[in-house]
Each structure stands twice: as C-alpha cells, then as structure tokens.
Design a protein around this motif. Structure first.
Motif, PDB file in Angstrom:
ATOM      1  N   TRP A   1       0.834  -1.196   0.000  1.00 26.02           N
ATOM      2  CA  TRP A   1       0.000   0.000   0.000  1.00 26.02           C
ATOM      3  C   TRP A   1       0.873   1.253   0.000  1.00 26.02           C
ATOM      4  CZ3 TRP A   1       1.312  -2.728   4.260  1.00 26.02           C
ATOM      5  CH2 TRP A   1       1.673  -2.054   5.429  1.00 26.02           C
TER       6      TRP A   1
ATOM      7  N   GLU B   1      -2.585  14.022   0.148  1.00 29.08           N
ATOM      8  CA  GLU B   1      -2.438  12.941  -0.822  1.00 29.08           C
ATOM      9  C   GLU B   1      -1.072  12.924  -1.500  1.00 29.08           C
ATOM     10  OE1 GLU B   1      -5.716  12.485  -3.514  1.00 29.08           O
ATOM     11  OE2 GLU B   1      -7.214  12.796  -1.941  1.00 29.08           O
TER      12      GLU B   1
ATOM     13  N   ARG C   1      -5.656   0.361   7.375  1.00 29.87           N
ATOM     14  CA  ARG C   1      -6.381   1.588   7.051  1.00 29.87           C
ATOM     15  C   ARG C   1      -6.723   2.383   8.323  1.00 29.87           C
ATOM     16  NH1 ARG C   1      -8.971   1.421   2.279  1.00 29.87           N
ATOM     17  NH2 ARG C   1      -9.708  -0.722   2.621  1.00 29.87           N
TER      18      ARG C   1
ATOM     19  N   ARG D   1      -3.321   8.717   4.853  1.00 34.21           N
ATOM     20  CA  ARG D   1      -4.246   7.900   4.078  1.00 34.21           C
ATOM     21  C   ARG D   1      -3.491   6.705   3.486  1.00 34.21           C
ATOM     22  NH1 ARG D   1      -8.330  11.112   0.249  1.00 34.21           N
ATOM     23  NH2 ARG D   1      -9.544   9.229   0.737  1.00 34.21           N
TER      24      ARG D   1
ATOM     25  N   SER E   1      -3.596   3.787   0.455  1.00 36.62           N
ATOM     26  CA  SER E   1      -4.172   3.392  -0.831  1.00 36.62           C
ATOM     27  C   SER E   1      -3.626   2.030  -1.226  1.00 36.62           C
ATOM     28  CB  SER E   1      -3.832   4.411  -1.922  1.00 36.62           C
ATOM     29  OG  SER E   1      -4.260   3.941  -3.189  1.00 36.62           O
TER      30      SER E   1
ATOM     31  N   THR F   1      -4.598   0.639  -4.162  1.00 39.65           N
ATOM     32  CA  THR F   1      -4.860   0.550  -5.595  1.00 39.65           C
ATOM     33  C   THR F   1      -3.687  -0.077  -6.344  1.00 39.65           C
ATOM     34  OG1 THR F   1      -5.491   1.839  -7.554  1.00 39.65           O
ATOM     35  CG2 THR F   1      -3.919   2.849  -6.056  1.00 39.65           C
TER      36      THR F   1
ATOM     37  N   PHE G   1      -1.079   3.737  -8.221  1.00 42.48           N
ATOM     38  CA  PHE G   1      -1.373   5.004  -7.558  1.00 42.48           C
ATOM     39  C   PHE G   1      -1.321   6.166  -8.540  1.00 42.48           C
ATOM     40  CE2 PHE G   1      -0.451   8.742  -4.983  1.00 42.48           C
ATOM     41  CZ  PHE G   1      -1.370   8.610  -3.955  1.00 42.48           C
TER      42      PHE G   1
ATOM     43  N   ARG H   1      -8.122   5.566  -6.839  1.00 41.03           N
ATOM     44  CA  ARG H   1      -7.051   5.644  -5.834  1.00 41.03           C
ATOM     45  C   ARG H   1      -7.497   5.236  -4.440  1.00 41.03           C
ATOM     46  NH1 ARG H   1      -4.366  10.753  -7.188  1.00 41.03           N
ATOM     47  NH2 ARG H   1      -3.373   9.418  -8.732  1.00 41.03           N
ATOM     48  N   TRP H   2      -8.715   5.528  -4.082  1.00 46.76           N
ATOM     49  CA  TRP H   2      -9.157   5.272  -2.720  1.00 46.76           C
ATOM     50  C   TRP H   2     -10.336   4.323  -2.641  1.00 46.76           C
ATOM     51  CZ3 TRP H   2      -5.282   7.048  -0.148  1.00 46.76           C
ATOM     52  CH2 TRP H   2      -4.606   8.201  -0.581  1.00 46.76           C
ATOM     53  N   ARG H   3     -10.550   3.550  -3.683  1.00 39.50           N
ATOM     54  CA  ARG H   3     -11.728   2.661  -3.713  1.00 39.50           C
ATOM     55  C   ARG H   3     -11.489   1.342  -2.969  1.00 39.50           C
ATOM     56  NH1 ARG H   3     -15.577   5.661  -4.073  1.00 39.50           N
ATOM     57  NH2 ARG H   3     -16.837   3.777  -4.340  1.00 39.50           N
TER      58      ARG H   3
END
Length: 458
Positions: A152, A159, A229, A238, A240, A242, A245, A455-457
């Motif tokens: 991650w 961000e 998280r 934060r 991420s 994903t 990124f 990115r944040w899903r």
C-alpha cells in the motif's frame, strides 16, 4: 425442537452468539462489524450492537442481493441474474472468526456467510466458494496453506506520498511509530506478522502475514487491510491499496503464496521434480500457470489492474515460471537450505488488491486441483526476465504475454474449461457481467484520470 432450516441450527447459533456476546462485552466491545467482500473486491459492511449478536448469528442481518452487482465505483450494474431492488439475503457471522479490533476501540469484526431468507446458501457467496475449493482438495487428501502479501501507499492529508528511498531505512525511521502501531494492532488481534518494510515506490510499504488455511488466509487479508487503514487514519494519513497510484509509478501488488501439503509433508519440497518439487505440487503449479489468462479476470479484476501489469516491473506478465524469478507470474520460493520442508511455496505475482481474496483463493485452488487431475506438467523454468527473450526464444519456451486488458481476461475466463463450471453458472456469469460494466464505465479514461478515480476505492 431446534429451529433448524436447511442446515442452519438457529437455536444453537443463538446460544453460541450469546456466549460470544458475553465474552465481547467483557472485553469492552460495543459493536460488531459484519463484513463480506463483493464481486468487485470492495469490503461491504453492516454492524450490530454486541447485544444483538446472538440474534444476528441465528437469523442473520439483512442485505440486498444487489451487492453482487456493485462496481468498485458504487455503480450498481445490471446483469443476467440481477433482481434489481427486489429480494433480500441474510448475513450470518462466522463466530469462530470473531476478532476484537485493536485499532477500533469498542469494536469487533466477523466475516459473514450469506444465505437467503429460507436458509439456503447464496450461490454467489465467495467465502463459501473458497471453502468448497479447499474441500475438493481435501477429498484428495491434500491441503493448502496460503498467505497474501499486502502493498500500500501512504500519503499525507494532501495525498502526497511519504518521501524516502526505495526500501530505505530513512522512510522506516521517519515513520517507525506508525509501523510499530500497525504491527502492534495486528499482534493484538492474534495475527502473525512475518515482516513489514518500506517498498520501492514513494510512500509504499509491504506487510506479510504467516500462512493459514485458505479461508482463514482470505479472512486475514481482509482484516489486515482494514487494520492498516484504521491505523493510518489515526495517524492523520491515508492508505491506498490501488494497483496503480499514479501512471508510470510502481504498482501495489497482492501476491499470493501457496504451499501444497499431504498431511504434515510439504509437497513443494523433497520431491524428484524441478527444484525438488514433488510431481503433485508441479501439477498443481502447472494448473495455475496454464490458467493464468483466465485467472486474471479474478485476481486482476479491474481496469486499473492492467496499468500495473507491465513488463520489467516485477508484476509477472508472461506465461512463465521460475526459481526465485520475480519477473515470472509463478515464482518458486524454496527458502533457506535446512528450512525448505516448511518454507518452500509457490508465489502468484500478477494478482492485486482489487481482487476479492475469497474468489482469488477459490480460483487458484480450482486451477491447481484441475492441474493435479490432469497430471499437468510444468514447462521448463525461465531463469531470465522473460520480457528480454527474443521472439524466437519466447516461442521455443512457450512464453507469451498475459492479457493486457480486462476485456482480454474476460474472454479467457469465459472460454476456460474449468473455472466457469467450478464457480457455478450464476456467479461466473455475474462476475463477467460486472467486469464488462466496469470496462464500459472506466475503460475509456486516460490513465491519470483512471488512477485518480480508483485511488481510494480499495
């Protein structure tokens, strides 16, 4: 007389739920998060007060059938088996997996199994499918130990990824309290962390949990991510997960490690095959390698996944395997001499964390079991970056490019001779319906916009 229906002994479940609730209450728990992972790889959740846990265990908590058709963007797609707004499922917590959450005081967590209102198992329940795949191997006298690696990217509140050199001690030093808090939370939840370290990209970290049985391994993948998280949020940052990124950057993988066992013997070591694989483990690996194009529709299931799957990025994008070869999608890890009877395992490198870990688990086990059934043979191992082979060398070695888009992976899945049948017609059809819906919604986006949207899903 027990209030049983279709295998659900509701009176017994209520008793077990009451015992669990009392234990949680003594631990200061007030709420229990009940989660499942949808077909797009997003963890969805309902929660109940601890005093309602016995009721939830016996009778479930309502959840719409439409969750099967959620895209990662929260668009609800249509599909062959969609009921739209009609219908209801019941979420039954697995009380054996109840965990008090160290990073969310006052909360506990449990994964669920989904049933209909009459107590029938839901045919699209991915956790149940993983258990079915493990049971099929058990019928052969075999078991699998699995683990997911999580990568991650951590950013500040604006961000911006945390600075520091790749694998660099400076990044660890600057954020040692954060990393200690992550490991401490996992330790408190009886999760065995094997290692944690800075990774290649800016702000990137990797964490490995010790192997477990397949369903438990998938549970741990879910719980590890949500723990990371929560800790990251508590530090004002934060996280991420994903696959990509930002365009051009290094991706986040969700590598899966598997070792095949016959009783207490690791079949990935001590054999007469290549690098001491046993014949059974080699066939298991061959089953996975031969179906990797189709497996990507499950293990790399989003449009953004294919920005990560690039040659020369250690993501594994060619049909090849090798000993400690980080450019092959199937990598044999033997471990240190003297420890190989426990350490040897196969790593699948092309999966990422947009995958539902239960579906990924099931798919790998079904593919490996099919390889065993067919006495499949591994090709010769590749000991170079397969992307550097000339066309003639690649042809001679049987090395081809894996799908370069989700659309190609969908086609490979639908034409596979094992996976659609093993998943069952309803789930197999729904998975591809929502994969096509994601392609329709996101497939035309430019890479920078796609990365921003995703990115944040997960």
């Amino acid at each position: 007389m027990a209030a049983a229906s279709h295998g659900l002994d509701r009176d017994r479940l209520a008793e077990l739920g009451a015992v669990a609730a009392a234990r949680l209450g003594q631990a200061g728990v007030e709420l229990v998060a009940l989660s499942f992972v949808d077909n797009s790889g997003v963890s969805r959740v309902k929660a109940v007060p601890v005093g309602r846990l016995a009721q939830a265990a016996a009778w479930g908590v309502g959840a719409s059938n439409s969750f099967d058709f959620f895209l990662s963007t929260d668009t609800i797609a249509s599909g062959t088996h969609s009921l739209g707004p009609v219908g209801d499922l019941r979420l039954h917590p697995d009380l054996d997996a109840l965990t008090v959450l160290a990073a969310q005081p006052g909360w506990a967590w449990a994964p669920v199994l989904r049933y209909d209102q009459d107590g029938h198992p839901h045919p699209q329940d991915s956790r149940a499918l993983a258990a079915t795949a493990a049971a099929r191997l058990a019928d052969r006298g075999l078991s699998v130990r699995m683990a997911f690696e999580l990568e991650w990217v951590v950013t500040d509140a604006d961000e911006v990824p945390l600075p520091g050199p790749a694998y660099g001690y400076p990044r660890l030093s600057a954020h040692n309290d954060y990393l200690r808090a992550v490991v401490s939370a996992l330790d408190s939840q009886q999760m065995d962390v094997e290692q944690i370290h800075p990774e290649y990209a800016a702000g990137q970290f990797e964490l490995s949990i010790a192997p477990a049985d397949p369903v438990r391994a998938a549970d741990l993948a879910v719980l590890t991510r949500e723990t990371v998280r929560a800790v990251t949020d508590a530090y004002g940052m934060r996280a991420s997960f994903t696959p990509k990124f930002e365009p051009g950057g290094v991706g986040n993988g969700g590598h899966v490690h598997l070792s095949l066992w016959d009783g207490d013997r690791n079949l990935c070591a001590g054999g007469t095959g290549p690098f001491e694989l046993t014949d059974t483990a080699a066939s298991f690996g061959a089953g996975i390698l031969g179906r990797l194009p189709a497996l990507l529709a499950v293990g790399a299931p989003s449009v953004v996944s294919y920005l990560r799957l690039e040659p020369h990025h250690w993501a594994g994008v060619f049909t090849a395997w090798g000993l400690e070869n980080r450019e092959t999608p199937l990598r044999l890890i033997r471990g240190a001499a003297g420890q190989r009877d426990t350490a040897a395992n196969l790593e699948v490198k092309s999966f990422d964390l947009t995958a539902n870990p239960y579906l990924a688990t099931a798919a790998l086990l079904f593919a490996g079991e099919a390889g065993i059934a067919a006495d499949a043979q591994l090709p010769d191992p590749v000991d170079v970056d397969p992307g550097t082979l000339s066309p003639a060398e690649a042809t001679a070695a049987g090395v081809t490019r894996l799908p370069i888009s989700l659309t190609e992976a969908i086609t490979a899945f639908e034409t596979d001779d094992v996976l659609p049948s093993a998943f069952g017609p309803q789930l197999a059809t729904t998975l591809m319906d929502i994969r096509r819906a994601e392609v329709a919604e996101l497939g035309s986006l430019e890479p920078a916009e796609l990365c921003r949207v995703m990115r944040w899903r997960h």
